[in-house]
Design a protein around this motif. Structure first.
Motif, PDB file in Angstrom:
ATOM      1  N   LEU A 212       0.660  -0.960  -0.087  1.00 40.00           N
ATOM      2  CA  LEU A 212       0.071  -0.211  -0.025  1.00 40.00           C
ATOM      3  C   LEU A 212       0.813   1.061   0.067  1.00 40.00           C
ATOM      4  O   LEU A 212       0.354   2.331   0.029  1.00 40.00           O
ATOM      5  N   LYS A 213       2.196   1.241   0.012  1.00 40.54           N
ATOM      6  CA  LYS A 213       2.915   2.198   0.130  1.00 40.54           C
ATOM      7  C   LYS A 213       2.862   3.032  -1.163  1.00 40.54           C
ATOM      8  O   LYS A 213       2.935   2.625  -2.180  1.00 40.54           O
ATOM      9  N   GLY A 214       2.618   4.572  -0.898  1.00 44.65           N
ATOM     10  CA  GLY A 214       2.517   5.463  -1.998  1.00 44.65           C
ATOM     11  C   GLY A 214       1.093   5.333  -2.809  1.00 44.65           C
ATOM     12  O   GLY A 214       1.016   5.879  -3.827  1.00 44.65           O
ATOM     13  N   GLN A 215       0.105   4.859  -2.094  1.00 45.85           N
ATOM     14  CA  GLN A 215      -1.056   4.735  -2.528  1.00 45.85           C
ATOM     15  C   GLN A 215      -1.864   6.164  -2.671  1.00 45.85           C
ATOM     16  O   GLN A 215      -2.922   6.259  -3.294  1.00 45.85           O
ATOM     17  N   GLY A 216      -1.682   6.887  -1.572  1.00 46.95           N
ATOM     18  CA  GLY A 216      -2.354   8.365  -1.639  1.00 46.95           C
ATOM     19  C   GLY A 216      -1.857   8.935  -0.301  1.00 46.95           C
ATOM     20  O   GLY A 216      -1.033   8.409   0.442  1.00 46.95           O
ATOM     21  N   ASN A 217      -2.585   9.883  -0.019  1.00 45.06           N
ATOM     22  CA  ASN A 217      -2.373  10.655   1.570  1.00 45.06           C
ATOM     23  C   ASN A 217      -2.686   9.879   2.602  1.00 45.06           C
ATOM     24  O   ASN A 217      -3.335   8.814   2.611  1.00 45.06           O
ATOM     25  N   ALA A 218      -2.823  10.458   3.746  1.00 46.09           N
ATOM     26  CA  ALA A 218      -2.970   9.770   4.960  1.00 46.09           C
ATOM     27  C   ALA A 218      -4.452   9.145   5.047  1.00 46.09           C
ATOM     28  O   ALA A 218      -4.710   7.987   5.396  1.00 46.09           O
ATOM     29  N   ALA A 219      -5.278   9.945   4.758  1.00 44.55           N
ATOM     30  CA  ALA A 219      -6.866   9.695   4.631  1.00 44.55           C
ATOM     31  C   ALA A 219      -6.889   8.436   3.635  1.00 44.55           C
ATOM     32  O   ALA A 219      -7.871   7.542   3.975  1.00 44.55           O
ATOM     33  N   ILE A 220      -6.539   8.270   2.570  1.00 43.78           N
ATOM     34  CA  ILE A 220      -6.631   7.359   1.707  1.00 43.78           C
ATOM     35  C   ILE A 220      -5.899   5.841   2.220  1.00 43.78           C
ATOM     36  O   ILE A 220      -6.466   4.832   2.139  1.00 43.78           O
ATOM     37  N   MET A 221      -4.940   6.156   2.668  1.00 42.05           N
ATOM     38  CA  MET A 221      -4.157   5.037   3.139  1.00 42.05           C
ATOM     39  C   MET A 221      -5.011   4.344   4.313  1.00 42.05           C
ATOM     40  O   MET A 221      -5.205   3.165   4.564  1.00 42.05           O
ATOM     41  N   GLN A 222      -5.593   5.159   5.121  1.00 42.87           N
ATOM     42  CA  GLN A 222      -6.499   4.962   6.180  1.00 42.87           C
ATOM     43  C   GLN A 222      -7.625   3.949   5.463  1.00 42.87           C
ATOM     44  O   GLN A 222      -8.018   2.941   6.109  1.00 42.87           O
ATOM     45  N   LEU A 223      -8.266   4.389   4.468  1.00 42.15           N
ATOM     46  CA  LEU A 223      -9.418   3.859   3.865  1.00 42.15           C
ATOM     47  C   LEU A 223      -9.025   2.560   3.441  1.00 42.15           C
ATOM     48  O   LEU A 223      -9.709   1.295   3.560  1.00 42.15           O
ATOM     49  N   TYR A 224      -7.633   2.471   2.831  1.00 41.82           N
ATOM     50  CA  TYR A 224      -7.197   1.182   2.266  1.00 41.82           C
ATOM     51  C   TYR A 224      -6.957   0.277   3.611  1.00 41.82           C
ATOM     52  O   TYR A 224      -7.487  -0.985   3.369  1.00 41.82           O
TER      53      TYR A 224
END
Length: 258
Positions: free
Chosen positions: A240-252
């Motif tokens: 998941l590294k580099g998938q997006g900002n903190a909010a997007i990473m939390q969703l993932y």
């Protein structure tokens, strides 16, 4: 005479209640069809940032014009002998809208409620892993709210999982099995509906088939690399590294840890 009639009436009521209790049937083995519903109009906008809006905004407008607001996925849940198996059903057609992990179903979950051990088969971008651990402990708070689901009277319970995810569930004590879809469990009856209001997703039972399920149909998944929870988190960090900002990473992360 009036006293005798009243006594006979009370006796008749008692006999009827006893007869009903003797003949009442509680489902302990069967199959439940679930539907997972995701509100795409609420979920997809969380993926849009200043860095990707040139692509995502027009794509999302196109999706709203051509796709239903709610994406629905089906699953099958079998239970017998205090064991349960939740299995996603692959969609018949490929989804053409913007796909977000929390809208998908990645987990096949087997739970032995007697030993309180769960085995989850999870797929994450081509990697298939097997996790075996104590079943998720959920501190439920049962309320007085009730509703009927799939023909069963259900009572509401609320909880918080993974520190921040608010859960609303409805369970029925007419199915005295402490299971539910995905990894939701721990109530005094079968969970027939789960909603994560802040995540805009829910599971609901659409049909309950009361019938004996052979033991061979409820077994732990075998395919996948046996992985510890620690190694699974490391795998998530890697893919998941580099998938997006903190909010997007939390969703993932929420999607793959549910």
């Amino acid at each position: 005479m009036k006293t005798l009639i009243n006594s006979l009436t009370l006796l008749l009521i008692a006999v009827c209640n006893f007869s009903y209790a003797q003949n009442a049937r509680f489902t302990t083995s069967g199959t439940i069809q679930f539907e997972k519903s995701s509100n795409t109009h609420a979920i997809v906008p969380r993926m849009i940032t200043k860095d990707n809006e040139a692509f995502y905004k027009p794509a999302f407008e196109q999706q709203k014009a051509t796709q239903p607001q709610f994406r629905v996925l089906k699953s099958e849940f079998k239970f017998a002998d205090n064991k349960t198996l939740f299995t996603p059903i692959a969609p018949e057609t490929r989804y053409s809208g913007i796909s977000v992990p929390i809208m998908e179903q990645y987990s096949t979950v087997y739970t032995d409620l007697g030993t309180n051990i769960a085995t989850s088969q999870k797929e994450i971008y081509g990697d298939v892993v097997l996790l075996t651990d104590t079943a998720r402990k959920i501190n439920w708070k049962i309320t007085d709210e009730t509703r009927d689901i799939a023909g069963y009277p259900c009572r509401r319970a609320n909880a918080l999982i993974m520190d921040s995810i608010y859960v609303v569930a409805f369970y029925t004590d007419k199915i005295p099995v402490s299971g539910g879809p995905e990894s939701f469990n721990g109530l005094p009856g079968m969970i027939l509906q789960v909603a994560l209001p802040h995540e805009n997703i829910s599971w609901v039972a659409t049909k309950v088939t009361d019938m004996a399920v052979p033991a061979k149909e409820i077994v732990a998944p075998k395919k996948g690399k046996v992985t510890s929870n620690k190694d699974y988190r490391a795998l998530l960090d890697k893919v998941l590294k580099g998938q997006g900002n903190a909010a997007i990473m939390q969703l993932y992360y929420k999607a793959f840890l549910l």
